[in-house]
Design an enzyme around this catalytic site. Sequence first.
Site, PDB file in Angstrom:
ATOM      1  N   TYR A   1      25.681 -39.635  -5.339  1.00  0.00           N
ATOM      2  CA  TYR A   1      24.692 -38.651  -4.880  1.00  0.00           C
ATOM      3  C   TYR A   1      23.924 -38.830  -3.899  1.00  0.00           C
ATOM      4  O   TYR A   1      24.181 -38.832  -2.687  1.00  0.00           O
ATOM      5  CB  TYR A   1      24.080 -37.174  -5.660  1.00  0.00           C
TER       6      TYR A   1
ATOM      7  N   SER B   1      18.540 -36.927   1.849  1.00  0.00           N
ATOM      8  CA  SER B   1      17.788 -37.078   0.803  1.00  0.00           C
ATOM      9  C   SER B   1      16.989 -38.737   0.546  1.00  0.00           C
ATOM     10  O   SER B   1      17.991 -39.962   0.722  1.00  0.00           O
ATOM     11  CB  SER B   1      18.346 -37.066  -0.558  1.00  0.00           C
TER      12      SER B   1
HETATM   13  N1  LIG Z   1      15.934 -29.514  -4.220  1.00  0.00           N
HETATM   14  C1  LIG Z   1      15.615 -31.209  -3.852  1.00  0.00           C
HETATM   15  O1  LIG Z   1      14.854 -32.034  -5.242  1.00  0.00           O
HETATM   16  C2  LIG Z   1      16.715 -32.173  -2.741  1.00  0.00           C
HETATM   17  C3  LIG Z   1      16.199 -33.676  -2.290  1.00  0.00           C
HETATM   18  C4  LIG Z   1      16.032 -33.950  -1.335  1.00  0.00           C
HETATM   19  C5  LIG Z   1      17.956 -33.401  -0.635  1.00  0.00           C
HETATM   20  N2  LIG Z   1      18.031 -31.917  -0.651  1.00  0.00           N
HETATM   21  C6  LIG Z   1      18.760 -31.515  -0.194  1.00  0.00           C
HETATM   22  O2  LIG Z   1      18.632 -30.118   0.512  1.00  0.00           O
HETATM   23  C7  LIG Z   1      19.585 -29.885   0.499  1.00  0.00           C
HETATM   24  C8  LIG Z   1      19.496 -27.913   0.042  1.00  0.00           C
HETATM   25  O3  LIG Z   1      18.721 -28.060  -0.926  1.00  0.00           O
HETATM   26  P1  LIG Z   1      17.875 -27.395  -2.702  1.00  0.00           P
HETATM   27  O4  LIG Z   1      16.920 -27.708  -3.232  1.00  0.00           O
HETATM   28  O5  LIG Z   1      17.357 -26.153  -0.946  1.00  0.00           O
HETATM   29  O6  LIG Z   1      18.971 -26.591  -3.290  1.00  0.00           O
HETATM   30  P2  LIG Z   1      19.211 -25.071  -3.383  1.00  0.00           P
HETATM   31  O7  LIG Z   1      17.861 -23.973  -3.919  1.00  0.00           O
HETATM   32  O8  LIG Z   1      20.638 -25.125  -4.883  1.00  0.00           O
HETATM   33  O9  LIG Z   1      19.895 -24.389  -1.945  1.00  0.00           O
HETATM   34  C9  LIG Z   1      21.325 -24.195  -2.338  1.00  0.00           C
HETATM   35  C10 LIG Z   1      22.170 -23.864  -1.130  1.00  0.00           C
HETATM   36  O10 LIG Z   1      23.474 -24.372  -0.763  1.00  0.00           O
HETATM   37  C11 LIG Z   1      24.617 -23.114  -0.292  1.00  0.00           C
HETATM   38  N3  LIG Z   1      25.599 -23.577  -0.960  1.00  0.00           N
HETATM   39  C12 LIG Z   1      25.851 -25.016  -2.235  1.00  0.00           C
HETATM   40  N4  LIG Z   1      26.715 -24.963  -1.931  1.00  0.00           N
HETATM   41  C13 LIG Z   1      27.846 -24.348  -1.049  1.00  0.00           C
HETATM   42  C14 LIG Z   1      28.920 -24.427  -0.388  1.00  0.00           C
HETATM   43  N5  LIG Z   1      30.213 -25.427  -0.999  1.00  0.00           N
HETATM   44  N6  LIG Z   1      29.371 -23.948   0.581  1.00  0.00           N
HETATM   45  C15 LIG Z   1      28.378 -23.353   1.329  1.00  0.00           C
HETATM   46  N7  LIG Z   1      27.356 -22.456   0.926  1.00  0.00           N
HETATM   47  C16 LIG Z   1      27.098 -23.997  -0.134  1.00  0.00           C
HETATM   48  C17 LIG Z   1      23.754 -22.100  -1.671  1.00  0.00           C
HETATM   49  O11 LIG Z   1      24.670 -20.867  -1.269  1.00  0.00           O
HETATM   50  P3  LIG Z   1      25.860 -20.302  -2.658  1.00  0.00           P
HETATM   51  O12 LIG Z   1      25.428 -20.452  -4.337  1.00  0.00           O
HETATM   52  O13 LIG Z   1      25.178 -19.202  -1.968  1.00  0.00           O
HETATM   53  O14 LIG Z   1      26.983 -21.272  -1.638  1.00  0.00           O
HETATM   54  C18 LIG Z   1      22.369 -22.326  -1.398  1.00  0.00           C
HETATM   55  O15 LIG Z   1      22.188 -21.397  -0.371  1.00  0.00           O
HETATM   56  C19 LIG Z   1      20.817 -30.009   0.416  1.00  0.00           C
HETATM   57  O16 LIG Z   1      21.626 -30.778   1.260  1.00  0.00           O
HETATM   58  C20 LIG Z   1      20.557 -31.436  -1.203  1.00  0.00           C
HETATM   59  O17 LIG Z   1      21.008 -32.343  -1.378  1.00  0.00           O
HETATM   60  C21 LIG Z   1      16.928 -31.184  -2.251  1.00  0.00           C
END
Ligand SMILES: NC(=O)c1ccc[n+]([C@@H]2O[C@H](COP(=O)([O-])OP(=O)(O)OC[C@H]3O[C@@H](n4cnc5c(N)ncnc54)[C@H](OP(=O)(O)O)[C@@H]3O)[C@@H](O)[C@H]2O)c1
Length: 255
Positions: A148, A138
């Site tokens: 984080y 990130s």
């Molecule tokens: N959105 C942003 O602004 C942003 C920015 C920078 C980086 N990121 C990074 O991008 C990645 C994806 O985030 P996102 O924004 O797409 O979030 P999201 O929409 O909340 O999706 C998270 C995904 O991870 C799975 N997950 C969460 N905890 C888990 C666990 N303990 N075991 C297995 N699967 C798990 C969830 O499915 P279940 O709940 O069914 O397990 C879901 O499929 C993360 O690493 C986040 O830190 C996001």
Amino acid sequence: MATALVTGGTSGIGAAFARQLAARGDALVLVARDAARLEESAARLREAYGVEVEVLPADLADRGSVLRVADRLTDVTRPVDLLVNNAGFGVHHALTDPDPGPHEHAVDVMIRAVLLLGGAAGRAMRERGHGAVVNVASTAGFMTMGSYSAVKAWVMTYSESLANELHGTGVTVTALAPGWVRTEFHERAAIRTSSIPEVLWLDADALVAECLADVARGAVVSIPSRRYRALMWAVRHAPRPAVRAASRRLSSSRH
Ligand SMILES: NC(=O)c1ccc[n+]([C@@H]2O[C@H](COP(=O)([O-])OP(=O)(O)OC[C@H]3O[C@@H](n4cnc5c(N)ncnc54)[C@H](OP(=O)(O)O)[C@@H]3O)[C@@H](O)[C@H]2O)c1
């Protein structure tokens, strides 16, 4: 036919990876906790793109479950060509909170699981002489906004180190550092986003398309969008006290 394993492939950035990989004809292995949602996502992808989609329900906070996913990555009879270590969540807790649970949970899912799966995939891919690993870090990892930031800084350094270790083996490693993306992330972590200017929001599909182009050319670091590349260039070259001051302001605006 290539096979990609995507953790957190049911929502947000991971779902965008799953769609784009399926659209180019890759078979998929999707990993997440919610088994019903995994089945729904798999059915939609099979229907839309005609590719094979396997589901592997697993809580990546649980070491035993991570090892089951690692076994899938090292299964020589069903090789995986691309690992996307994407599952993760925001952590909105003070480092001095009497309950360190949320921080430990973040370390388990976004450090330990990434380490074990990256190592397993790297071993299996090196053996075959090709493959790619994407670790979702990130832009927060360049700042100092709590555990984080620290976790995502680890993901960045780990990825660059794994890329070095696998250099010349035919296996590439890419750390993806997205800025803000509208997914379930902020709501799940109860992070207020009203103060974030519209221009700083990225589209998950555009972000993933840029990342996959970076993976194809073997880039070690992928920071999608020109505006975030410019911003992060400034952050990485700014004096650290200025980065800490900006991080304090940003953190307080989101509480
Ligand atoms: N959105 C942003 O602004 C942003 C920015 C920078 C980086 N990121 C990074 O991008 C990645 C994806 O985030 P996102 O924004 O797409 O979030 P999201 O929409 O909340 O999706 C998270 C995904 O991870 C799975 N997950 C969460 N905890 C888990 C666990 N303990 N075991 C297995 N699967 C798990 C969830 O499915 P279940 O709940 O069914 O397990 C879901 O499929 C993360 O690493 C986040 O830190 C996001």
